[in-house]
Design an enzyme around this catalytic site. Structure first.
Site, PDB file in Angstrom:
ATOM      1  N   ARG A  68       0.884  -1.181   0.000  1.00  0.00           N
ATOM      2  CA  ARG A  68       0.000   0.000   0.000  1.00  0.00           C
ATOM      3  C   ARG A  68       0.906   1.211   0.000  1.00  0.00           C
ATOM      4  NH1 ARG A  68      -5.302   1.533   3.546  1.00  0.00           N
ATOM      5  NH2 ARG A  68      -6.139   0.105   1.985  1.00  0.00           N
ATOM      6  N   HIS A 116      -7.492   0.857  -6.375  1.00  0.00           N
ATOM      7  CA  HIS A 116      -7.686  -0.022  -5.212  1.00  0.00           C
ATOM      8  C   HIS A 116      -8.389  -1.298  -5.692  1.00  0.00           C
ATOM      9  CE1 HIS A 116      -7.881  -1.244  -1.173  1.00  0.00           C
ATOM     10  NE2 HIS A 116      -8.748  -0.396  -0.668  1.00  0.00           N
ATOM     11  N   GLN A 157     -10.194  -3.953  -3.334  1.00  0.00           N
ATOM     12  CA  GLN A 157     -11.481  -3.467  -2.821  1.00  0.00           C
ATOM     13  C   GLN A 157     -12.600  -3.786  -3.807  1.00  0.00           C
ATOM     14  OE1 GLN A 157     -12.217  -1.639   0.177  1.00  0.00           O
ATOM     15  NE2 GLN A 157     -14.246  -2.245  -0.502  1.00  0.00           N
ATOM     16  N   ASP A 181     -17.297   7.437  -1.215  1.00  0.00           N
ATOM     17  CA  ASP A 181     -16.072   7.230  -0.437  1.00  0.00           C
ATOM     18  C   ASP A 181     -15.760   8.556   0.233  1.00  0.00           C
ATOM     19  OD1 ASP A 181     -13.669   6.217   0.559  1.00  0.00           O
ATOM     20  OD2 ASP A 181     -12.598   6.319  -1.363  1.00  0.00           O
ATOM     21  N   CYS A 192     -16.344   1.736   0.777  1.00  0.00           N
ATOM     22  CA  CYS A 192     -15.189   0.875   1.094  1.00  0.00           C
ATOM     23  C   CYS A 192     -14.778   0.984   2.556  1.00  0.00           C
ATOM     24  CB  CYS A 192     -14.023   1.214   0.170  1.00  0.00           C
ATOM     25  SG  CYS A 192     -13.376   2.889   0.394  1.00  0.00           S
ATOM     26  N   ARG A 248     -13.787  -8.435   1.980  1.00  0.00           N
ATOM     27  CA  ARG A 248     -12.367  -8.194   1.671  1.00  0.00           C
ATOM     28  C   ARG A 248     -11.560  -9.463   1.921  1.00  0.00           C
ATOM     29  NH1 ARG A 248     -10.141  -3.193   1.545  1.00  0.00           N
ATOM     30  NH2 ARG A 248      -8.387  -4.380   0.719  1.00  0.00           N
TER      31      ARG A 248
HETATM   32  N1   CP Z   1     -11.265  -0.117   2.520  1.00  0.00           N
HETATM   33  C1   CP Z   1      -9.987  -0.166   2.927  1.00  0.00           C
HETATM   34  O1   CP Z   1      -9.060  -0.377   2.139  1.00  0.00           O
HETATM   35  O2   CP Z   1      -9.827   0.033   4.266  1.00  0.00           O
HETATM   36  P1   CP Z   1      -8.451   0.209   5.039  1.00  0.00           P
HETATM   37  O3   CP Z   1      -7.876   1.543   4.661  1.00  0.00           O
HETATM   38  O4   CP Z   1      -8.817   0.148   6.493  1.00  0.00           O
HETATM   39  O5   CP Z   1      -7.522  -0.902   4.643  1.00  0.00           O
HETATM   40  N1  NVA Z   2      -9.991   6.802  -1.182  1.00  0.00           N
HETATM   41  C1  NVA Z   2      -9.576   6.344   0.120  1.00  0.00           C
HETATM   42  C2  NVA Z   2      -9.793   4.878   0.261  1.00  0.00           C
HETATM   43  C3  NVA Z   2      -9.452   4.314   1.611  1.00  0.00           C
HETATM   44  C4  NVA Z   2      -9.649   2.834   1.686  1.00  0.00           C
HETATM   45  C5  NVA Z   2      -8.122   6.700   0.340  1.00  0.00           C
HETATM   46  O1  NVA Z   2      -7.312   6.538  -0.581  1.00  0.00           O
HETATM   47  O2  NVA Z   2      -7.803   7.164   1.437  1.00  0.00           O
END
Ligand code: CP
Ligand code: NVA
Length: 316
Positions: free
Chosen positions: A114, A141, A144, A232, A271, A299
């Site tokens: 990540r 993502h 997700q 989101d 998400c 997930r």
């Molecule tokens: N939806 C998602 O990716 O959540 P986290 O940021 O908690 O991993």
């Molecule tokens: N769009 C959000 C998603 C988190 C899971 C971010 O990138 O922070």
């Protein structure tokens, strides 16, 4: 977008797998989920297909769901994980992604990353000799969205021709929805304020592949007759908390009035983490059409199939 030889595949975006492989992942997730009903969450599946394998989870940004679901997914597949973050690893002191990829490839069987910059995961994949999986970047993502597709299907909806309506910021999660739309031929209505539209590359790709993508500033128009309502956070990780952006987003809140315009059996996806009272009202978030906790649970189930695919144990 990124291939890899030697019996494994990188999963940087949905297109790396393609529609057939993602459909196979979803079917596998449905079967594995059904087969382990009643088992403790840490107990392995009967076949434990990843026994002996170790996945490195590398986080340059915060996470709850992605971190926990990859860990539990690996346990259920018979494998284990180890956790690295930038503050406590040498990544935080400037060791290159290329060297990190080569070192981890000698020590572990797969890498989930990540990161704040999609170019970094591409760099990781170029230098790794084990599968690299995208656990979220600034651009996309994909894990997700495999969970989201699974959730929508579980709630009785077929993907082709589905009308998905997105509200708020044209962000990384939306980009992966658009990629899925092209692969599965569903339609996306995107309602954002001016200046917050998704990357045109994702819109063009979805359209080229036969999805109808509508970009609008009219939230009501986008919601009318939709099968899936999704939003989101308005401020993603790494973005400045700008009052100007929050005020531009205000008309795009998913609330009961907006939900009422969708089909009566429409579902609400997010998400998570959510900012209830900003992008979604409490009434919708806690309401009967909200499936956000099924989505979060999925997930784990979806990622197990992504992992099997990446290790060359699922699909073609
Ligand atoms: N939806 C998602 O990716 O959540 P986290 O940021 O908690 O991993
Ligand atoms: N769009 C959000 C998603 C988190 C899971 C971010 O990138 O922070």
């Amino acid at each position: 977008m990124t291939g890899a030889g030697g019996g494994f595949r990188h999963f940087l975006d949905l297109g790396d797998a393609g529609g057939d492989a993602i459909a196979a992942m979803i079917n596998d997730a449905i079967d594995r989920k059904a087969a382990r009903v009643g088992l403790p969450k840490g107990a392995p599946d009967a076949d434990a297909p990843l026994a002996g394998r170790v996945l490195a989870l590398v986080f340059e940004k915060n996470s709850t769901r992605t971190r926990v679901s990859f860990d539990i997914a690996m346990r259920q597949l018979g494998g284990t994980v180890l956790l690295l973050d930038s503050s406590s690893s040498q990544l935080g002191r400037g060791e290159t992604i290329a060297d990190t990829a080569r070192v981890l490839s000698r020590m572990v069987d797969g890498i989930m990353l990540r990161t704040d910059d999609h170019a970094k995961i591409e760099e990781m994949a170029r230098h790794a000799t084990v599968p690299v999986i995208n656990g979220l970047t600034d651009m996309s993502h994909p894990c997700q969205i495999v969970a989201d597709l699974l959730t929508v299907i579980e709630h009785g909806k077929a993907l082709p021709g589905l009308e998905v309506a997105w509200f708020g910021d044209g962000n990384n999660v939306l980009h992966s929805i658009l990629e899925a739309a092209g692969l599965f031929k569903f339609n996306v209505r995107v309602a954002t304020p001016v200046g917050y539209e998704p990357d045109p590359v994702f819109v063009a790709l979805a359209r080229e592949r036969g999805a109808r993508v509508t970009l609008t500033q009219d939230a009501q128009d986008a919601a009318r007759g939709a099968d899936v309502i999704v939003t989101d956070t308005w401020i993603s990780m790494g973005q400045a908390h700008a009052e100007e952006k929050l005020s531009a987003m205000a008309p795009y809140q998913v609330n009961a009035a907006l939900m009422a315009l969708a089909k009566p059996d429409a579902v609400f996806l997010h998400c998570l983490p959510a900012h209830v009272g900003e992008e979604v009202s409490e009434e919708v978030f806690e309401g009967a059409q909200s499936v956000v906790f099924d989505e979060a649970e999925n997930r784990t189930h979806a990622q197990k199939s992504v992992l099997l695919w990446a290790f060359g144990l699922l699909g073609d």
